[in-house]
Scaffold this motif. Structure first.
Motif, PDB file in Angstrom:
ATOM      1  N   GLU A 154       0.804  -1.210   0.000  1.00  0.00           N
ATOM      2  CA  GLU A 154       0.000   0.000   0.000  1.00  0.00           C
ATOM      3  C   GLU A 154       0.847   1.274   0.000  1.00  0.00           C
ATOM      4  OE1 GLU A 154      -2.275  -3.411   1.724  1.00  0.00           O
ATOM      5  OE2 GLU A 154      -0.293  -2.515   2.117  1.00  0.00           O
ATOM      6  N   GLY A 155       2.062   1.189   0.521  1.00  0.00           N
ATOM      7  CA  GLY A 155       2.946   2.350   0.577  1.00  0.00           C
ATOM      8  C   GLY A 155       3.315   2.892  -0.789  1.00  0.00           C
ATOM      9  N   LEU A 156       3.117   2.104  -1.819  1.00  0.00           N
ATOM     10  CA  LEU A 156       3.452   2.559  -3.159  1.00  0.00           C
ATOM     11  C   LEU A 156       2.490   3.625  -3.678  1.00  0.00           C
ATOM     12  CD1 LEU A 156       4.594  -0.762  -4.886  1.00  0.00           C
ATOM     13  CD2 LEU A 156       6.006   1.087  -3.987  1.00  0.00           C
ATOM     14  N   VAL A 157       1.350   3.811  -2.994  1.00  0.00           N
ATOM     15  CA  VAL A 157       0.463   4.931  -3.335  1.00  0.00           C
ATOM     16  C   VAL A 157       1.227   6.236  -3.176  1.00  0.00           C
ATOM     17  CG1 VAL A 157      -1.573   6.232  -2.616  1.00  0.00           C
ATOM     18  CG2 VAL A 157      -1.687   3.748  -2.772  1.00  0.00           C
ATOM     19  N   MET A 158       2.001   6.329  -2.104  1.00  0.00           N
ATOM     20  CA  MET A 158       2.806   7.520  -1.844  1.00  0.00           C
ATOM     21  C   MET A 158       3.855   7.710  -2.940  1.00  0.00           C
ATOM     22  SD  MET A 158       4.867   8.376   1.688  1.00  0.00           S
ATOM     23  CE  MET A 158       5.806   6.840   1.604  1.00  0.00           C
ATOM     24  N   VAL A 159       4.430   6.617  -3.390  1.00  0.00           N
ATOM     25  CA  VAL A 159       5.417   6.680  -4.464  1.00  0.00           C
ATOM     26  C   VAL A 159       4.765   7.200  -5.739  1.00  0.00           C
ATOM     27  CG1 VAL A 159       6.877   5.307  -5.984  1.00  0.00           C
ATOM     28  CG2 VAL A 159       6.877   4.867  -3.525  1.00  0.00           C
ATOM     29  N   ALA A 160       3.607   6.629  -6.102  1.00  0.00           N
ATOM     30  CA  ALA A 160       2.895   7.060  -7.310  1.00  0.00           C
ATOM     31  C   ALA A 160       2.555   8.544  -7.228  1.00  0.00           C
ATOM     32  CB  ALA A 160       1.627   6.223  -7.493  1.00  0.00           C
ATOM     33  N   HIS A 161       2.107   8.984  -6.052  1.00  0.00           N
ATOM     34  CA  HIS A 161       1.745  10.391  -5.875  1.00  0.00           C
ATOM     35  C   HIS A 161       2.950  11.302  -6.100  1.00  0.00           C
ATOM     36  CE1 HIS A 161      -0.121  13.991  -4.246  1.00  0.00           C
ATOM     37  NE2 HIS A 161       0.920  14.142  -3.445  1.00  0.00           N
ATOM     38  N   GLN A 162       4.102  10.921  -5.558  1.00  0.00           N
ATOM     39  CA  GLN A 162       5.280  11.770  -5.692  1.00  0.00           C
ATOM     40  C   GLN A 162       5.793  11.804  -7.141  1.00  0.00           C
ATOM     41  OE1 GLN A 162       7.626  12.046  -2.298  1.00  0.00           O
ATOM     42  NE2 GLN A 162       9.543  12.585  -3.342  1.00  0.00           N
ATOM     43  N   ILE A 163       5.704  10.669  -7.838  1.00  0.00           N
ATOM     44  CA  ILE A 163       6.077  10.658  -9.253  1.00  0.00           C
ATOM     45  C   ILE A 163       5.198  11.631 -10.025  1.00  0.00           C
ATOM     46  CG2 ILE A 163       6.085   9.282 -11.374  1.00  0.00           C
ATOM     47  CD1 ILE A 163       6.831   6.864  -9.675  1.00  0.00           C
ATOM     48  N   LYS A 164       3.906  11.614  -9.715  1.00  0.00           N
ATOM     49  CA  LYS A 164       2.982  12.501 -10.433  1.00  0.00           C
ATOM     50  C   LYS A 164       3.277  13.968 -10.146  1.00  0.00           C
ATOM     51  CE  LYS A 164      -1.886  13.404 -11.361  1.00  0.00           C
ATOM     52  NZ  LYS A 164      -1.734  14.877 -11.294  1.00  0.00           N
ATOM     53  N   VAL A 165       3.413  14.310  -8.877  1.00  0.00           N
ATOM     54  CA  VAL A 165       3.575  15.720  -8.490  1.00  0.00           C
ATOM     55  C   VAL A 165       4.926  16.274  -8.922  1.00  0.00           C
ATOM     56  CG1 VAL A 165       3.765  17.280  -6.518  1.00  0.00           C
ATOM     57  CG2 VAL A 165       1.946  15.561  -6.588  1.00  0.00           C
ATOM     58  N   GLU A 166       5.986  15.530  -8.653  1.00  0.00           N
ATOM     59  CA  GLU A 166       7.328  16.055  -8.892  1.00  0.00           C
ATOM     60  C   GLU A 166       7.835  15.831 -10.314  1.00  0.00           C
ATOM     61  OE1 GLU A 166      10.372  15.511  -6.060  1.00  0.00           O
ATOM     62  OE2 GLU A 166       9.034  15.598  -4.326  1.00  0.00           O
ATOM     63  N   MET A 167       7.260  14.866 -11.021  1.00  0.00           N
ATOM     64  CA  MET A 167       7.777  14.555 -12.347  1.00  0.00           C
ATOM     65  C   MET A 167       6.731  14.823 -13.443  1.00  0.00           C
ATOM     66  SD  MET A 167      10.690  13.754 -11.179  1.00  0.00           S
ATOM     67  CE  MET A 167      11.487  13.356 -12.718  1.00  0.00           C
ATOM     68  N   ILE A 168       5.639  14.083 -13.429  1.00  0.00           N
ATOM     69  CA  ILE A 168       4.660  14.165 -14.513  1.00  0.00           C
ATOM     70  C   ILE A 168       4.041  15.552 -14.605  1.00  0.00           C
ATOM     71  CG2 ILE A 168       2.464  13.265 -15.368  1.00  0.00           C
ATOM     72  CD1 ILE A 168       3.257  10.553 -14.135  1.00  0.00           C
ATOM     73  N   ASP A 169       3.629  16.120 -13.453  1.00  0.00           N
ATOM     74  CA  ASP A 169       2.999  17.443 -13.476  1.00  0.00           C
ATOM     75  C   ASP A 169       3.963  18.531 -13.942  1.00  0.00           C
ATOM     76  OD1 ASP A 169       0.715  16.258 -12.592  1.00  0.00           O
ATOM     77  OD2 ASP A 169       0.787  17.048 -10.556  1.00  0.00           O
ATOM     78  N   GLN A 170       5.246  18.265 -13.875  1.00  0.00           N
ATOM     79  CA  GLN A 170       6.263  19.213 -14.358  1.00  0.00           C
ATOM     80  C   GLN A 170       6.684  18.898 -15.794  1.00  0.00           C
ATOM     81  OE1 GLN A 170       6.603  21.597 -12.149  1.00  0.00           O
ATOM     82  NE2 GLN A 170       5.346  20.336 -10.787  1.00  0.00           N
ATOM     83  N   HIS A 171       5.982  17.956 -16.391  1.00  0.00           N
ATOM     84  CA  HIS A 171       6.272  17.478 -17.754  1.00  0.00           C
ATOM     85  C   HIS A 171       7.678  16.877 -17.856  1.00  0.00           C
ATOM     86  CE1 HIS A 171       4.897  16.888 -21.785  1.00  0.00           C
ATOM     87  NE2 HIS A 171       5.975  17.447 -22.314  1.00  0.00           N
ATOM     88  N   HIS A 172       8.138  16.308 -16.766  1.00  0.00           N
ATOM     89  CA  HIS A 172       9.389  15.548 -16.763  1.00  0.00           C
ATOM     90  C   HIS A 172       9.007  14.079 -16.908  1.00  0.00           C
ATOM     91  CE1 HIS A 172      11.989  18.788 -14.548  1.00  0.00           C
ATOM     92  NE2 HIS A 172      11.370  19.247 -15.620  1.00  0.00           N
ATOM     93  N   LEU A 173       8.896  13.629 -18.147  1.00  0.00           N
ATOM     94  CA  LEU A 173       8.355  12.291 -18.417  1.00  0.00           C
ATOM     95  C   LEU A 173       9.431  11.261 -18.719  1.00  0.00           C
ATOM     96  CD1 LEU A 173       5.287  13.266 -20.642  1.00  0.00           C
ATOM     97  CD2 LEU A 173       5.468  13.205 -18.142  1.00  0.00           C
ATOM     98  N   GLY A 174      10.693  11.699 -18.740  1.00  0.00           N
ATOM     99  CA  GLY A 174      11.775  10.773 -19.043  1.00  0.00           C
ATOM    100  C   GLY A 174      12.468  11.139 -20.334  1.00  0.00           C
ATOM    101  N   GLN A 175      13.124  10.173 -20.927  1.00  0.00           N
ATOM    102  CA  GLN A 175      13.900  10.425 -22.140  1.00  0.00           C
ATOM    103  C   GLN A 175      13.055  11.008 -23.268  1.00  0.00           C
ATOM    104  OE1 GLN A 175      16.230   7.076 -23.427  1.00  0.00           O
ATOM    105  NE2 GLN A 175      17.203   6.777 -21.446  1.00  0.00           N
ATOM    106  N   GLU A 176      11.786  10.609 -23.335  1.00  0.00           N
ATOM    107  CA  GLU A 176      10.938  11.045 -24.446  1.00  0.00           C
ATOM    108  C   GLU A 176      10.754  12.558 -24.487  1.00  0.00           C
ATOM    109  OE1 GLU A 176       6.572  10.410 -24.051  1.00  0.00           O
ATOM    110  OE2 GLU A 176       7.077   9.278 -22.245  1.00  0.00           O
ATOM    111  N   THR A 177      10.827  13.233 -23.332  1.00  0.00           N
ATOM    112  CA  THR A 177      10.651  14.682 -23.304  1.00  0.00           C
ATOM    113  C   THR A 177      11.961  15.429 -23.056  1.00  0.00           C
ATOM    114  OG1 THR A 177      10.099  14.622 -20.935  1.00  0.00           O
ATOM    115  CG2 THR A 177       8.265  14.522 -22.512  1.00  0.00           C
ATOM    116  N   GLY A 178      13.061  14.667 -22.947  1.00  0.00           N
ATOM    117  CA  GLY A 178      14.353  15.303 -22.707  1.00  0.00           C
ATOM    118  C   GLY A 178      14.618  15.617 -21.253  1.00  0.00           C
ATOM    119  N   ALA A 179      13.661  15.306 -20.397  1.00  0.00           N
ATOM    120  CA  ALA A 179      13.841  15.555 -18.968  1.00  0.00           C
ATOM    121  C   ALA A 179      13.027  14.557 -18.163  1.00  0.00           C
ATOM    122  CB  ALA A 179      13.418  16.973 -18.598  1.00  0.00           C
TER     123      ALA A 179
END
Length: 300
Positions: free
Chosen positions: A256-281
């Motif tokens: 269940e703790g991975l909910v926190m992980v998913a949330h942080q990926i979304k807030v700190e990465m996806i919402d900032q358009h940091h999607l990985g190699q495909e976006t250059g960041a």
């Protein structure tokens, strides 16, 4: 039966790679997409593999031309699968979408055609009945950067005909890859089952503030001699995919703790358009990420 004509249903990142590798190996390939717009996007994707194969596989211009001569594109499924020996489905990871596709495919494909799902998270028994040919259905999972990673996982379900399973094993060898043969169904196959534990542990260390992502990567690289750490791998996979995987895993008992992980990926990465190699960041900046630079291991 030797597999000679292959249909890839869905020309996304993975589907286009499978199609190009198969054509590069001398087989005839048709890439099916649902619309002209999707097909045009597939053609643009496939065109990027020309330079990749010339650079990483030392393919000559003549070989690249021959490869492209083996590729066809279609938006009508019945036309696409005419005479097909094997259809590899790479549709979105949504049960309803896959069910709809297989129901349609069952109506138009030749009776001898083998069906394979490339899903990395779903098992073939989920769709065997709706294919109308459970004995000729199984899973065939490829990894990103097909041309470099050299493997494909073959996983049947209890009703898969053993002879069909071996035909697909032979096909994997035919296209220059190593068949990884599973003895039973497992939702994450072999590679992703191990990768899941590796990545989720690294992400938990990051989320809980034990260390920053570069320190975690550096530790792994120093200790194992690996050229990349878990966060570099996450950038390659893509942060949207990582988010979905962590969210799905959080539904499992004890995770269940991975909910926190998913949330942080979304807030700190996806919402900032940091999607990985495909976006250059992603966690790193591309095309020259810090982990490839001199001094990274030493922390400079």
């Amino acid at each position: 039966m030797a597999i000679e004509k292959v249909v890839i249903a869905g020309g996304g990142t993975m589907g286009s790679q499978i199609a190009f590798q198969t054509a590069f190996s001398g087989l005839d390939v048709t890439v099916y997409d649902v619309s002209p717009a999707a097909s045009a996007a597939t053609k643009r994707r496939v065109a990027t593999w020309d330079q990749t194969y010339m650079h990483e596989r030392q393919a000559t211009p003549a070989v690249i031309k021959t490869t492209n001569d083996h590729l066809r594109y279609a938006t009508d499924l019945e036309t696409a699968v005419e005479g097909a020996d094997l259809v590899i489905e790479t549709t979105p990871k949504v049960v309803a979408v896959k069910n709809e596709f297989y129901a349609l495919l069952a109506k138009v494909a030749p009776s001898e055609t083998i069906f394979a799902t490339s899903s990395s998270t779903m098992v073939p028994s989920q769709f065997a009945a709706i294919t109308g040919r459970p004995g000729k259905f199984l899973a065939l999972h490829f990894t990103n950067h097909v041309w470099a990673n050299h493997l494909a996982e073959v996983m049947g379900h209890p009703g898969t005909d053993p002879a069909v399973y071996q035909e697909v094993v032979a096909f994997v060898r035919q296209i220059g890859l190593v068949p990884i043969q599973l003895r039973k169904e497992h939702p994450a196959y072999i590679l992703n089952a191990m990768l899941d534990s590796f990545l989720s542990t690294a992400l938990m260390l990051w989320v809980e503030g034990v260390a920053d992502f570069e320190t975690i990567d550096r530790t792994w690289m120093m200790a194992t001699g690996a050229v990349r750490g878990p966060f570099a791998v996450l950038d390659e996979i893509g942060l949207k995919t990582a988010y979905k995987l962590m969210l799905a895993a959080s539904a499992e008992p004890g995770r269940e703790g991975l909910v926190m992980v998913a949330h942080q990926i979304k807030v700190e990465m996806i919402d900032q358009h940091h999607l990985g190699q495909e976006t250059g960041a992603g966690f790193y900046r591309y095309p020259d990420p810090a982990y490839l630079q001199a001094g990274f291991i030493q922390g400079n």
